[in-house]
Design a protein around this motif. Structure first.
Motif, short mmCIF file in Angstrom:
data_model
loop_
_atom_site.label_atom_id
_atom_site.label_comp_id
_atom_site.label_asym_id
_atom_site.label_seq_id
_atom_site.Cartn_x
_atom_site.Cartn_y
_atom_site.Cartn_z
N ASP A 181 51.55 31.31 76.01
CA ASP A 181 51.06 29.97 76.31
C ASP A 181 51.60 29.76 77.14
N MET A 182 52.20 29.65 77.90
CA MET A 182 53.14 29.42 79.21
C MET A 182 52.66 30.04 81.22
N TRP A 183 51.90 31.19 79.68
CA TRP A 183 51.37 32.49 80.77
C TRP A 183 49.91 31.89 81.28
N GLY A 184 49.70 30.87 80.03
CA GLY A 184 47.87 30.58 79.88
C GLY A 184 47.97 29.64 80.73
N LEU A 185 49.07 29.44 81.52
CA LEU A 185 49.05 28.00 82.20
C LEU A 185 49.07 27.97 83.98
N VAL A 186 49.82 29.23 84.05
CA VAL A 186 50.05 29.92 85.39
C VAL A 186 49.92 31.14 86.24
N ASP A 187 49.20 30.92 87.42
CA ASP A 187 49.14 32.52 87.91
C ASP A 187 50.27 33.41 87.87
N SER A 188 51.46 32.73 88.32
CA SER A 188 52.80 33.50 88.52
C SER A 188 54.20 32.56 87.65
N LEU A 189 55.05 33.75 87.28
CA LEU A 189 55.89 33.19 86.67
C LEU A 189 57.27 34.48 86.50
N ARG A 190 59.18 33.86 87.43
CA ARG A 190 59.76 34.53 87.39
C ARG A 190 61.12 34.46 87.42
N PHE A 191 61.51 34.99 86.80
CA PHE A 191 62.82 34.00 86.40
C PHE A 191 64.18 35.22 87.24
N ASP A 192 64.76 34.87 87.69
CA ASP A 192 65.42 34.90 88.66
C ASP A 192 66.98 35.46 87.88
N LEU A 193 68.00 36.13 87.48
CA LEU A 193 68.89 35.99 86.65
C LEU A 193 70.21 35.50 87.60
N ASN A 194 70.53 34.74 88.50
CA ASN A 194 72.43 34.96 89.33
C ASN A 194 73.22 35.00 88.47
N VAL A 195 73.41 34.49 87.15
CA VAL A 195 73.92 35.87 86.44
C VAL A 195 73.75 35.61 85.46
N VAL A 196 75.30 36.78 85.25
CA VAL A 196 74.58 37.02 83.50
C VAL A 196 76.07 37.31 82.81
N ILE A 197 76.49 36.97 81.61
CA ILE A 197 77.91 37.23 80.82
C ILE A 197 77.98 37.64 79.90
N ALA A 198 77.75 38.60 79.42
CA ALA A 198 77.87 39.05 77.97
C ALA A 198 79.87 38.67 77.35
N GLY A 199 79.53 37.80 75.76
CA GLY A 199 80.99 37.76 75.08
C GLY A 199 81.46 38.88 74.95
N ASP A 200 82.45 38.92 74.61
CA ASP A 200 82.87 40.21 74.01
C ASP A 200 83.09 40.77 72.24
N ASP A 201 82.15 39.00 71.74
CA ASP A 201 81.93 39.18 70.79
C ASP A 201 80.26 40.39 70.48
N GLY A 202 79.93 41.05 71.64
CA GLY A 202 78.74 41.40 71.31
C GLY A 202 76.94 41.22 71.01
N GLU A 203 77.44 39.92 70.55
CA GLU A 203 75.83 39.13 70.29
C GLU A 203 75.67 38.26 71.52
N HIS A 204 76.63 37.41 72.40
CA HIS A 204 76.95 35.93 72.80
C HIS A 204 76.21 36.99 74.72
N VAL A 205 75.33 35.75 74.86
CA VAL A 205 75.20 36.38 76.35
C VAL A 205 74.61 35.20 77.16
N ALA A 206 75.68 34.53 78.13
CA ALA A 206 74.95 33.48 78.96
C ALA A 206 74.24 34.24 80.29
N ILE A 207 73.37 33.02 80.78
CA ILE A 207 72.48 33.38 82.30
C ILE A 207 72.26 32.14 82.60
N VAL A 208 72.60 32.01 84.30
CA VAL A 208 72.04 31.38 85.04
C VAL A 208 70.98 31.42 85.84
N TYR A 209 69.80 30.45 85.18
CA TYR A 209 68.64 31.44 86.33
C TYR A 209 68.37 30.25 87.17
N ASP A 210 67.02 30.60 88.27
CA ASP A 210 66.74 30.24 88.84
C ASP A 210 64.92 30.84 88.80
#
Length: 126
Positions: free
Chosen positions: A57-86
Motif C-alpha cells: 500500500d505504501m509503495w502504491g502511494l509514492v514514487d520512491s522510498l528509502r530507509f537509511d539505518l543510522n544505528v542498528v543495535i542487536a540485543g544480547d538475547d538474539g531476538e531484539h534489534v533496535a534501529i534509528v532511521y531516516d
C-alpha cells in the motif's frame, strides 16, 4: 532459509531490501504468521498478509522510498534489534518528505514477530 539469519540480518533485510527495493516476496519470508505492532497507547496484531499489504500500500502511494539505518543495535538475547532511521519519501507529484524514528523489532526463528514504534516525525535526525 530465514531461520538461519540473525535477528539483525532479518531487520536489515526488512528495511533495506523489502522497503527500499520493494521486495514483497522477501517480506513474505521475513514476517511471522502474526506480528504485533506496538505504538504509544496501544498495539495491533496484523496477519502476515496484512503486514505485507502495508508495504504494498505504501509503495502504491509514492514514487520512491528509502530507509537509511543510522544505528542498528542487536540485543544480547538474539531476538531484539533496535534501529534509528531516516527515511526519504518522494510522493507521486515529486514532493519529497523526510521522516525519522526509532523502532525495536523482535525476531523469533528468523521471522519478525513484534515491532515497537516510537512514532515518527517529519525531518531527519540531527
Amino acid at each position: 532459509m530465514a531461520a538461519t539469519w540473525t535477528a539483525r540480518a532479518v531487520v536489515e533485510l526488512y528495511n533495506l531490501v523489502v522497503w527500499n527495493e520493494r521486495d514483497i516476496g522477501l517480506a513474505e519470508e521475513l514476517i511471522a504468521d502474526t506480528v504485533i505492532r506496538h505504538e504509544v497507547g496501544g498495539a495491533r496484531t496484523l496477519t502476515r498478509a496484512q503486514a505485507v499489504q502495508r508495504v504494498t500500500d505504501m509503495w502504491g502511494l509514492v514514487d520512491s522510498l528509502r530507509f537509511d539505518l543510522n544505528v542498528v543495535i542487536a540485543g544480547d538475547d538474539g531476538e531484539h534489534v533496535a534501529i534509528v532511521y531516516d527515511s526519504t519519501i518522494i510522493a507521486r507529484d515529486g514532493t519529497p518528505t523526510n521522516v525519522a524514528s526509532i523502532e525495536v523489532f523482535r525476531v523469533v526463528d528468523g521471522k519478525i514477530t513484534e515491532v515497537w514504534n516510537a512514532g515518527y516525525q517529519q525531518g531527519v535526525w540531527n
